[in-house]
Write an enzyme that holds these catalytic residues in place. Structure first.
Site, PDB file in Angstrom:
ATOM      1  CG  ASP A 205      -2.069   0.971   1.098  1.00  0.00           C
ATOM      2  OD1 ASP A 205      -2.438   1.329  -0.035  1.00  0.00           O
ATOM      3  OD2 ASP A 205      -2.601   1.379   2.139  1.00  0.00           O
ATOM      4  CG  ASN A 210       0.683   3.643   4.414  1.00  0.00           C
ATOM      5  OD1 ASN A 210       0.231   3.989   5.495  1.00  0.00           O
ATOM      6  ND2 ASN A 210       0.026   2.830   3.601  1.00  0.00           N
ATOM      7  CG  ASP A 222       0.114   0.586   8.284  1.00  0.00           C
ATOM      8  OD1 ASP A 222       0.275  -0.593   8.629  1.00  0.00           O
ATOM      9  OD2 ASP A 222      -1.009   1.094   8.121  1.00  0.00           O
TER      10      ASP A 222
END
Length: 330
Positions: A205, A210, A222
């Site tokens: 992701d 992030n 993350d």
């Protein structure tokens, strides 16, 4: 998503959060700040005898314990190689994953930073080196318990969920069904053109939210969506703008990436296919979480007539884009 999941999060009170931390030997000074997270519940917590920490309470039933621990182990591998990521802390009980009152949680050091300036070629090249280092480690082993990103998991299963659960307005149902079928056919053609590209352990992701940037460079905070997939998945979300802009950005990223990992140019056929899969998956993710009270508050535009009209138009545009020539670096 089911009622038990909603009820579980509804009982995650501040007292419960602080008691959970105390159960692993961490004593709060009473400061508790909810951070911006919807899939899980994440809190910054003041600690009596040290700097604040971050506690992540995992959404019940989303991952198995083995899958969460596999994520923790991957991040630990990166730390061993001095790659700047934030691992789950091993606490006094010798574990990184903990249980309290039916909740599973992990604790992390608090790391600050700012969003990377992706209009700067030097920043993009640095990001490329960073991701290349991660992928060099990600290619050493395979995930056994975490899923793969592919047409089934990010396309067919989300489509089937949306069509089976009455989220799409009746007057738009056939239009959506038709365009999502065309879109997935386009995705398959892209994968056919790419051929048998390798997969590896990914961040999964990789968008600006992030990645945090400091004077020392970037770090990820993350890995909750870490899964197996093609390398381009961790690169394409950093591209934006017109085609010529994305060509330049991709060239800058790969200039750094290929210092540490080999990139197969056949994967460029997958950029618009992966974007299409993400659009389908994202709509289904919102639908699956709609019983969680946090979601209607945070995403009030979801599941309106306008929302689904826009998704139909979006997928039609993707059908056309997937039949265009792929981006090629300069």
């Amino acid at each position: 998503m089911n009622d038990s999941t909603v009820l579980s999060f509804s009982t995650l009170t501040p007292d419960c959060v602080l008691d959970a931390l105390e159960s692993v030997g961490l004593y709060s000074d009473g400061r508790l700040l909810a951070l911006n997270s919807y899939e899980n519940r994440v809190y910054q917590i003041g600690i009596e005898d040290g700097p604040p920490l971050v506690a992540k309470f995992y959404r019940p039933a989303r991952w198995s314990d083995a899958a969460i621990l596999e994520e923790h182990a991957f991040v630990a591998e990166l730390v061993e190689r001095e790659i700047p990521v934030v691992p789950a802390m091993t606490l006094a009980n010798g574990k990184t994953l903990h249980d309290f009152a039916g909740f599973r949680f992990a604790v992390f050091a608090r790391h600050g930073g700012r969003a990377p300036e992706l209009d700067d070629p030097a920043t993009l090249e640095w990001m490329g080196r960073f991701i290349g280092r991660i992928h060099a480690v990600g290619a050493l082993k395979t995930f056994e318990h975490r899923p793969a990103l592919n047409i089934v998991t990010f396309g067919e299963e989300p489509r089937d969920y949306l069509l089976a659960n009455n989220f799409i307005p009746p007057d738009l149902l056939e239009a959506y069904r038709s365009v999502v079928t065309q879109a997935l056919d386009g995705v398959r053609r892209c994968f056919d053109r790419a051929g048998d590209v390798p997969t590896l352990r990914l961040h999964g992701d990789c968008h600006c939210g992030n990645v945090l940037w400091t004077d020392a460079g970037p770090h990820f905070v993350d890995f909750d969506d870490s899964r197996s997939g093609p390398a381009i998945q961790d690169l394409w979300m950093l591209l934006s703008g017109e085609r010529r802009d994305m060509v330049r950005q991709l060239s800058d990223l790969l200039a750094g990436y290929e210092d540490f990992a080999e990139f197969d140019p056949r994967e460029l056929h997958l950029i618009e296919a992966l974007r299409t899969l993400r659009l389908i998956h994202y709509a289904a993710w919102l639908a699956r979480r709609w019983d969680d009270p946090a979601f209607p508050v945070a995403f009030p535009w979801f599941n309106t007539q306008r929302y689904w009209q826009d998704r139909i138009l979006e997928l039609r545009e993707q059908v056309a884009l997937m039949d265009e020539a792929p981006l090629w670096t300069t």
